[in-house]
Design a protein around this motif. Structure first.
Motif, mmCIF file in Angstrom:
data_model
loop_
_atom_site.group_PDB
_atom_site.id
_atom_site.type_symbol
_atom_site.label_atom_id
_atom_site.label_comp_id
_atom_site.label_asym_id
_atom_site.label_seq_id
_atom_site.Cartn_x
_atom_site.Cartn_y
_atom_site.Cartn_z
ATOM 1 N N LEU A 11 0.817 -1.282 -0.085
ATOM 2 C CA LEU A 11 -0.020 0.084 -0.049
ATOM 3 C C LEU A 11 1.068 1.262 -0.005
ATOM 4 C CD1 LEU A 11 -2.722 1.291 0.250
ATOM 5 C CD2 LEU A 11 -2.591 0.928 2.642
ATOM 6 N N ALA A 12 1.924 1.151 0.729
ATOM 7 C CA ALA A 12 2.839 2.504 0.789
ATOM 8 C C ALA A 12 3.613 2.488 -0.430
ATOM 9 C CB ALA A 12 3.982 2.310 1.876
ATOM 10 N N GLU A 14 2.406 1.712 -3.370
ATOM 11 C CA GLU A 14 1.490 2.145 -4.201
ATOM 12 C C GLU A 14 1.020 3.633 -4.140
ATOM 13 O OE1 GLU A 14 -2.156 -0.482 -4.235
ATOM 14 O OE2 GLU A 14 -0.812 -2.018 -5.196
ATOM 15 N N ARG A 15 1.258 3.993 -2.978
ATOM 16 C CA ARG A 15 1.096 5.459 -2.591
ATOM 17 C C ARG A 15 2.348 6.401 -2.892
ATOM 18 N NH1 ARG A 15 -3.725 7.679 -2.338
ATOM 19 N NH2 ARG A 15 -5.092 6.579 -0.861
ATOM 20 N N TYR A 17 5.542 5.743 -1.903
ATOM 21 C CA TYR A 17 6.841 5.742 -1.243
ATOM 22 C C TYR A 17 7.954 4.658 -1.622
ATOM 23 C CZ TYR A 17 3.857 8.275 2.166
ATOM 24 O OH TYR A 17 3.135 9.222 2.713
ATOM 25 N N HIS A 33 4.153 10.305 8.212
ATOM 26 C CA HIS A 33 3.299 9.706 9.056
ATOM 27 C C HIS A 33 4.024 9.434 10.681
ATOM 28 C CE1 HIS A 33 0.528 9.000 5.711
ATOM 29 N NE2 HIS A 33 1.557 8.668 5.014
ATOM 30 N N LEU A 74 -2.976 5.832 5.162
ATOM 31 C CA LEU A 74 -2.414 5.467 3.677
ATOM 32 C C LEU A 74 -3.880 5.027 2.631
ATOM 33 C CD1 LEU A 74 0.495 3.157 4.483
ATOM 34 C CD2 LEU A 74 0.454 5.411 3.550
ATOM 35 N N VAL A 75 -4.902 4.621 3.465
ATOM 36 C CA VAL A 75 -6.220 4.412 2.567
ATOM 37 C C VAL A 75 -6.856 5.688 2.476
ATOM 38 C CG1 VAL A 75 -6.059 1.736 3.022
ATOM 39 C CG2 VAL A 75 -7.515 3.396 4.430
ATOM 40 N N GLN A 78 -6.035 11.046 -0.720
ATOM 41 C CA GLN A 78 -5.143 11.745 -0.689
ATOM 42 C C GLN A 78 -5.138 13.177 -1.717
ATOM 43 O OE1 GLN A 78 -2.507 11.507 1.509
ATOM 44 N NE2 GLN A 78 -3.798 9.755 2.212
ATOM 45 N N HIS A 80 -3.701 14.212 -3.935
ATOM 46 C CA HIS A 80 -3.286 13.699 -5.625
ATOM 47 C C HIS A 80 -4.258 12.767 -6.131
ATOM 48 C CE1 HIS A 80 -1.098 10.944 -3.166
ATOM 49 N NE2 HIS A 80 -1.252 10.177 -4.241
ATOM 50 N N ASP A 81 -5.022 12.095 -5.167
ATOM 51 C CA ASP A 81 -5.769 11.227 -5.765
ATOM 52 C C ASP A 81 -6.800 11.797 -6.904
ATOM 53 O OD1 ASP A 81 -4.892 9.239 -4.025
ATOM 54 O OD2 ASP A 81 -6.332 9.195 -2.901
#
Length: 102
Positions: A11-12, A14-15, A17, A33, A74-75, A78, A80-81
């Motif tokens: 998940l991180a 995909e975000r 990182y 975070h 993270l979910v 954000q 930028h989404d």
């Protein structure tokens, strides 16, 4: 435990990182975070201990609960989404009709 560790790492990544190594991922996540990273560190440590055969149910439970705030952050949507969604929509609209499937 290992699956939860893998899920948070994926998940991180995909975000956005960097995730070349667990240490780099932890360092990158700690910038944005800082309040929630401790739980992920504990989860990662307990996942490593579980891989080595050292399982303490209470520590596993605490690690999972401690990592939950980072997962929530993270979910969560954000800023930028929204821009990414618009860009993907525009790309779909500009594809030839033959290629459009959705």
């Amino acid at each position: 435990m290992r699956e939860a560790d893998r899920l948070l790492g994926t998940l991180a990544a995909e975000r956005g990182y960097p995730a070349e190594s667990p240490e780099q991922l932890l360092e990158s996540l700690s910038v944005r975070h800082a309040q929630a990273i401790g739980g992920y560190r504990q989860l990662h440590t307990e996942a490593e201990r579980a891989r080595a055969g050292h399982v303490d149910t209470d520590r596993l439970r605490e690690a999972l609960l401690g990592a939950h705030p980072l997962f929530e952050e993270l979910v969560r949507a954000q800023p930028h989404d929204r821009a990414l969604r618009r860009r993907r929509q525009r790309q779909r609209l500009h594809r030839p009709a033959v290629l459009r499937s959705s």
